[in-house]
Design an enzyme around this catalytic site. Structure first.
Site, mmCIF file in Angstrom:
data_model
loop_
_atom_site.group_PDB
_atom_site.id
_atom_site.type_symbol
_atom_site.label_atom_id
_atom_site.label_comp_id
_atom_site.label_asym_id
_atom_site.label_seq_id
_atom_site.Cartn_x
_atom_site.Cartn_y
_atom_site.Cartn_z
ATOM 1 N N ASP A 179 0.856 -1.178 0.000
ATOM 2 C CA ASP A 179 0.000 0.000 0.000
ATOM 3 C C ASP A 179 0.897 1.234 0.000
ATOM 4 O OD1 ASP A 179 -2.483 1.094 -0.080
ATOM 5 O OD2 ASP A 179 -2.796 1.082 2.085
ATOM 6 N N GLU A 263 -2.262 -1.113 -5.317
ATOM 7 C CA GLU A 263 -3.413 -0.417 -5.860
ATOM 8 C C GLU A 263 -3.003 0.379 -7.092
ATOM 9 O OE1 GLU A 263 -7.215 0.783 -3.263
ATOM 10 O OE2 GLU A 263 -5.223 0.695 -2.429
ATOM 11 N N ASP A 345 -3.734 -0.192 7.633
ATOM 12 C CA ASP A 345 -2.917 -0.264 6.419
ATOM 13 C C ASP A 345 -2.482 -1.691 6.106
ATOM 14 O OD1 ASP A 345 -3.061 2.501 6.182
ATOM 15 O OD2 ASP A 345 -1.354 2.767 7.537
#
Ligand code: ZN
Length: 383
Positions: A179, A263, A345
């Site tokens: 992330d 992502e 996270d």
């Protein structure tokens, strides 16, 4: 086959510097000339010229402007190819309309062939004596092209692109979810955290002083030129520190893993947010993802981009429960369904990993645009 690029510092002598200035100038002239011509003709007749026509016109242009013949013709052809690329990127919606090249920006030209590295390690370009070059690492593979550039602070560089056979590392099966953020630059499900060094923010004070000094210098004066170089040097240093930091992390991650799921960020959309644009430019996720893909190619690590509408934060990575009321302030949360306790996270990283491994049923992969990671970033910093 993989591609590798090397950037070496060049130390041209006075005479060579003058010749390079000519090459930069001619490339810039040709680029700007054809950009203007193409725009004008399009406005007049809706006809668009492309590389094929430009290339023919270049021959007659050289007769008109004889000084264009003093430099090697290949870089001029390459400039037209670059212009073609700029146009097609614009038409694909990937970039803004091509802009005129300015003398005060970074200067460059590319030589596709007929150059060599001599035995003493000097760079030999057509129509030039060999230039001193500092080769700080061994060049691997077949040399394909070289780009000569000069930074706004006045340094010269050669970027050498090579092609080589790279033995893929044996599969060890390591897969991670990753992330990207503003507080931590990068987090993985392992968990590993890499801090965000904020190099630009840290140099702001120095930059402001230098910029103020620059603004006080008389226009076109020598002192202004010197002041501009000092500002450029700060920008250059920030860019170098950032690149160096990202090189190290991307090398570590691609060396240790076979798959990295992350992502798919809409960085362009994010930079439009005025409050955050500086921070987002400073963190340079786009550059990092490019590095990951480049190194992944070399070391046999696949970078999987996960649909950015997938709700990676709100989903419990243990049981799949979606906690709709999770807010950005909730850094940690407990799943009401299976009672697993999550770091926000790290849980997101686990979800990204499961998503790319297809361990999440299809209906859960559906998503809503208001859960995009960029919206989360923007909200978390604005609040
Ligand atoms: Zn759960």
């Amino acid at each position: 086959m993989g591609n590798k690029a090397y950037r070496f510092r060049l130390y041209p002598n006075q005479e060579q510097q003058q010749f390079l200035a000519k090459c930069f100038g001619c490339s810039r002239f040709v680029y700007n000339y054809f950009l203007r011509l193409t725009t004008d003709i399009y406005v007049d007749s809706k006809k668009s010229l492309r590389y094929k026509e430009w290339s023919k016109l270049l021959t007659s242009l050289k007769k008109e402007f004889q000084w264009l013949q003093e430099v090697n013709s290949q870089p001029l052809q390459q400039t037209l190819k670059d212009l073609e690329t700029a146009y097609s990127r614009f038409f694909k919606g990937l970039a803004k309309f091509p802009r005129f090249k300015k003398r005060s920006n970074k200067q460059s030209f590319r030589v596709p062939q007929n150059f060599s590295v001599t035995e003493e390690g000097k760079l030999k370009l057509p129509k030039m004596s060999p230039m001193k070059m500092v080769i700080h690492r061994e060049i691997e593979g077949d040399i394909k092209s070289v780009t000569i550039s000069q930074t706004p602070s006045g340094k010269y560089f050669a970027s050498i692109a090579t092609e080589l056979d790279i033995p893929k590392a044996p599969l060890n099966g390591e897969k991670i979810g990753m992330d990207l953020g503003l507080k931590d630059f990068c987090i993985t499900n392992k968990p590993e955290r890499f801090e965000n060094p904020r190099y630009f923010q840290r140099s702001l004070r120095r930059l402001k002083i230098r910029q103020r000094r620059l603004s006080r210098k008389a226009k076109d004066s020598n002192n202004r030129k010197k002041a501009r170089v000092k500002v450029a040097k700060i920008h250059e240093k920030v860019a170098n520190q950032r690149l160096d930091y990202q090189q190290k992390i991307s090398l570590k991650l691609t060396n240790e893993n076979q798959v990295i799921s992350c992502e798919d960020l809409n960085i362009k959309g994010m930079v439009k947010n005025r409050k955050l644009s500086k921070q987002i430019s400073d963190v340079a996720w786009g550059q990092f993802l490019t590095l990951l893909e480049y190194k992944g190619d070399i070391y046999g690590c696949e970078i999987k981009r996960v649909d950015r509408f997938f709700p990676s934060s709100k989903r419990c990575s243990k049981c799949g429960y979606i906690k709709e009321d999770l807010t950005l302030k909730d850094r940690e949360w407990t799943c009401p369904e299976c009672h697993a306790h999550h770091d926000r996270d790290i849980n997101a990283c686990w979800n990204l990993l499961q998503f790319s491994d297809s361990k999440i049923p299809l209906e859960e992969r559906k998503s809503t645009p208001n859960q995009t990671v960029e919206m989360q970033c923007i909200k978390s910093v604005s609040s």
